[in-house]
Design an enzyme around this catalytic site. Sequence first.
Site, PDB file in Angstrom:
ATOM      1  N   VAL A   1       3.254  11.138  -1.290  1.00 55.82           N
ATOM      2  CA  VAL A   1       3.473  11.750  -2.596  1.00 55.82           C
ATOM      3  C   VAL A   1       3.373  10.749  -3.745  1.00 55.82           C
ATOM      4  O   VAL A   1       3.246  11.147  -4.902  1.00 55.82           O
ATOM      5  CB  VAL A   1       4.843  12.464  -2.614  1.00 55.82           C
ATOM      6  N   TYR A   2       3.424   9.453  -3.445  1.00 51.11           N
ATOM      7  CA  TYR A   2       3.316   8.450  -4.505  1.00 51.11           C
ATOM      8  C   TYR A   2       1.901   8.479  -5.092  1.00 51.11           C
ATOM      9  O   TYR A   2       0.927   8.132  -4.428  1.00 51.11           O
ATOM     10  CB  TYR A   2       3.614   7.045  -3.976  1.00 51.11           C
ATOM     11  N   SER A   3       1.826   8.886  -6.359  1.00 53.31           N
ATOM     12  CA  SER A   3       0.530   8.964  -7.059  1.00 53.31           C
ATOM     13  C   SER A   3      -0.482   9.800  -6.279  1.00 53.31           C
ATOM     14  O   SER A   3      -1.677   9.481  -6.242  1.00 53.31           O
ATOM     15  CB  SER A   3      -0.026   7.566  -7.341  1.00 53.31           C
ATOM     16  N   ALA A   4       0.027  10.875  -5.639  1.00 54.80           N
ATOM     17  CA  ALA A   4      -0.846  11.820  -4.931  1.00 54.80           C
ATOM     18  C   ALA A   4      -1.770  11.125  -3.928  1.00 54.80           C
ATOM     19  O   ALA A   4      -2.959  11.442  -3.825  1.00 54.80           O
ATOM     20  CB  ALA A   4      -1.665  12.640  -5.927  1.00 54.80           C
TER      21      ALA A   4
END
Length: 357
Positions: free
Chosen positions: A61-64
């Site tokens: 989920v970090y920066s997609a």
Amino acid sequence: MEYRRLGASGLMVPALSFGAGTFGGRGPLFGAWGTTDAQEARRLVDICLDAGITMFDTADVYSAGASEEVLGQAIKGRRDQVIVSTKTGLPMGDGPGDAGSSRSRLITACEDALRRLGTEHIDLFQLHAFDAGTPLDEVLAALDSLIQAGKVRYTGVSNFSGWQVMKSLAAAEKYGRPRHVAHQVYYSLVGRDYEWELMPLALDQGLGAIVWSPLGWGRLTGKVRRGAPLPAGSRLHRTTEHGPPVTDQHLYAVVDALDEIAQETGKAVPQIALNWLLQRPTVSSVLIGARDERQLRQNLGTVGWSLTPEQLARLDTASHRPAPYPYFPYERQEGFARLNPPVFPAPGTPVGRLQRA
């Protein structure tokens, strides 16, 4: 660098690990954390490896997904020198299968992470949130299949409550599945809720704590002070509402104590806050992040020395908050304390007094 066992497992991890949330920099939240590209990330990884930091933590989920991609490029050609930790479970899209811990979601998320990271296996694969809608046997069976396939080495959880952790561990024992070995948690001098339930559970069950946001969501950098405006470059301007809440009164009491000890030791405020964490029970590794080389090198100064027992006690006292129910009787009343030896630290409690329940 000191190396510690991750909980009751055989995996040795550095006392400090690198959190790659600043890599990629997509979106309003993660863009405020940092926008480190692959070239900059490779330089930061170089510095980490030279200092003995071998574990790098990220999440889909970090920066997609961009954080995993940048980390993968930064470790290319030296995969055998690093421990890769990532997480999944939070929404990656608006579709019905884009979140959670179903068999389909976990297998897809693992394959996607392997591709983005450019690796054949993930050393530590963590559930980023508890999925109350998926049967635990399905979750654990899916993780077991990934381990059996050689795609995952160890599993852990992040941001679980006590009953969620214990239910997961009990289900693993019941169904003969591999147990989680780590719990990635929020823990700092301005956020000690971890100590009341999750720390005793970790002591009892052999879970290693991997600490995220050890500087209280950027509040313990030494730049936030009583009577002064928030620094112009602080990410708190854009991210406060997303992070753990802290009252100004509590924050400034902790910062005052940190300032006093900084003057005594000649160490920077964040180094003191991180060193305090390294001396807490169950902590296997503390995640440090950095937007640039200067921040990283300052955080590396956390290791190689220790706060004195008297300094630890002062920080404990300044950062202490009243225990929530049902824990406050055990903190305040002798009868409860006599029946239950201390398994969590009250202010000034020496670490040696803590024991497994």
